[in-house]
Design a protein around this motif. Structure first.
Motif, PDB file in Angstrom:
ATOM      1  N   CYS A 348      47.281  42.302  31.302  1.00  0.00           N
ATOM      2  CA  CYS A 348      47.447  43.759  31.343  1.00  0.00           C
ATOM      3  C   CYS A 348      46.676  44.461  30.227  1.00  0.00           C
ATOM      4  O   CYS A 348      46.362  43.874  29.188  1.00  0.00           O
ATOM      5  N   GLN A 394      53.949  45.538  35.128  1.00  0.00           N
ATOM      6  CA  GLN A 394      53.221  44.690  36.069  1.00  0.00           C
ATOM      7  C   GLN A 394      53.894  43.321  36.177  1.00  0.00           C
ATOM      8  O   GLN A 394      54.213  42.693  35.174  1.00  0.00           O
ATOM      9  N   SER A 398      47.278  40.826  36.848  1.00  0.00           N
ATOM     10  CA  SER A 398      46.682  42.145  37.095  1.00  0.00           C
ATOM     11  C   SER A 398      45.433  42.051  37.952  1.00  0.00           C
ATOM     12  O   SER A 398      44.995  43.053  38.530  1.00  0.00           O
TER      13      SER A 398
END
Length: 465
Positions: A348, A394, A398
């Motif tokens: 992320c 998330q 990702s």
């Protein structure tokens, strides 16, 4: 001895008043005498992160803490001439600025104790009508100091940060021998091969006041050495000093240190992750005392929301070079591919770590830390003021999903477009600094677009018919 300043006192007057502190001056004079200092660098930092300044014999200390030194203002853009032949930052006829040292930044250089240095803040020269003695608006360091002071006065919070400066070392004896399908990361044998480098860097950094904490070997020639987090202003000064240390160690050992963001295709990029926390006194307000699971307080969530909202616009600073964007294209190399956040998720843009900090992964090794921290302060302020929601964390990689925020710019040209359209980012730097930085980087992008590269020769020189 101090004096009472008149009501019309300028910022330069106030700085001179601080520099009249007799006890502070005597302490510096003692350090000069004890170390045998003969010369002092009065240094500042340009929009690109380059260190500039003048050297003055140490016997002129008293004169320089009052008068400072003077430099041509176009040095703030590295004396760069654009493609049309214009000297950026005001041209040849632009007025000089006054650089006045901050006494608490005095340090003796450990590799040659006959030399010391100050960091300076920059001011308009006194003879300029109406603006004489005011802060130089293109002073990146002075801008961060003022912005952070105002942020703390308004919110009661202090931004603390720690940087992770990855870099690549090349030269005799540094070749990383390992299987092509085998990562050299964390190999102690390769750290041992680099022992002369890390020993000198760490010893010099400690002598200059760093609290060095850990380091590792990550990719061929890539070494990361970390120091303890601190007030964001001090972290920025230390990152600049760290780069100077590495240059000196390279000279001494006959090797080449490079902060180039992407040294070669397929290699790990050189990042400079910023680890961020907000403090009220001795309390990190991003986490609640006593809670062990990963979490963010409301303040932390809103600060994160601001960071993510303005991340795309910040990219022209976080990834400041043409080469920077090769790092983001090469997915799977731990560089972000989109703007999002996660709980201890290394794919992320922002990772919430186990110790209550936000690891912001966009900045690379050539980032100007005064600009990056100023923009982060602006983004955090916007998040707090408008209670921006960062959305859910998330889950998973990702690289296989979509984010809710603006897409990551994929080259410096796209980044500059996003930068110029974001009011919060521009307000954090001020109009003159924004204009100078944009002009410099837009010219850099134009120059690159006009250059014929080796890749183009490989692809096209013999491709037709």
């Amino acid at each position: 001895m101090t004096t009472t300043l008149p009501g019309s006192a300028t910022a330069l007057d106030e700085h001179r008043e601080r520099n009249a502190d007799r006890a502070a001056i005597e302490a510096i004079e003692k350090r000069i005498a004890d170390a045998g200092v003969e010369y002092i660098y009065y240094q500042a930092v340009t929009v690109t992160g380059r260190v500039i300044g003048k050297v003055v014999p140490a016997e002129h200390l008293l004169r320089n803490v009052e008068k400072g030194v003077h430099m041509h203002r176009t040095v703030m853009a590295d004396f760069q001439v654009d493609r049309a032949g214009n000297l950026l930052g005001g041209g040849t006829q632009a007025a000089e600025f006054t650089a006045l040292p901050d006494l608490d930044t005095f340090a003796v250089l450990p590799w040659d104790t006959s030399v010391a240095r100050f960091f300076c803040r920059l001011y308009e020269p006194e003879h300029r009508l109406e603006i004489g003695g005011q802060p130089l608006t293109t002073d990146v360091r002075g801008n961060l100091l003022r912005l952070h002071k105002d942020f703390t006065a308004r919110t009661g919070l202090e931004l603390r940060s720690g940087c992770e400066p990855e870099m690549t070392w090349t030269g005799p004896g540094l070749e990383a021998r390992h299987r092509p399908d085998d990562s050299p990361a964390y190999r102690v044998d390769l750290l041992e091969q680099s022992r002369p480098i890390y020993q000198k860097v760490i010893s010099y950094a400690k002598a200059l006041g760093f609290t060095m904490i850990e380091g590792d070997y990550e990719d061929p020639g890539q070494i990361e050495l970390n120091w303890m987090f601190d007030h964001a202003d001090l972290t920025a000064d230390r990152l600049i000093t760290y780069r100077q240390i590495c240059r000196q160690v390279g000279r001494e050992l006959g090797v080449k240190p490079s902060f180039m963001p992407k040294p070669a295709t397929g290699m790990m990029g050189n990042g400079c992750h910023h680890n961020l926390s907000l403090w009220r006194g001795d309390e990190n307000v991003l986490a609640e005392p006593g809670r062990r699971e990963l979490h963010l307080t409301d303040i932390g969530m809103h600060a994160l929301g601001g960071i993510l909202t303005h991340a795309a616009a910040s990219m022209a600073v976080m990834g400041p070079t043409v080469n920077s964007y090769k790092r983001y294209w090469d997915s799977g190399q731990f560089a972000p591919s989109q703007i999002n956040w996660g709980m201890d998720n290394k794919t992320c843009t922002v990772r919430l770590s186990a110790n209550g900090r936000l690891e912001f992964k966009l900045p690379d090794a050539m980032v100007n830390p005064y600009l990056s921290h100023a923009i982060l302060l602006g983004a955090i302020s916007d998040g707090l003021d408008n209670r921006i929601d960062p959305g859910a964390a998330q889950q998973g990689s990702s690289y296989d999903s979509r984010a809710r925020f603006a897409p990551l710019p994929l080259n410096l040209g796209e980044a500059l477009d996003s930068f110029s359209a974001d009011r919060v980012v521009k307000d954090a730097l001020g109009p003159e600094l924004v204009e100078l930085y944009y002009d410099y980087k837009a010219d850099e992008w134009a120059r690159f677009c006009g250059v014929v590269t080796d890749w183009e020769h490989m692809m096209y020189s013999e491709d037709t018919p």
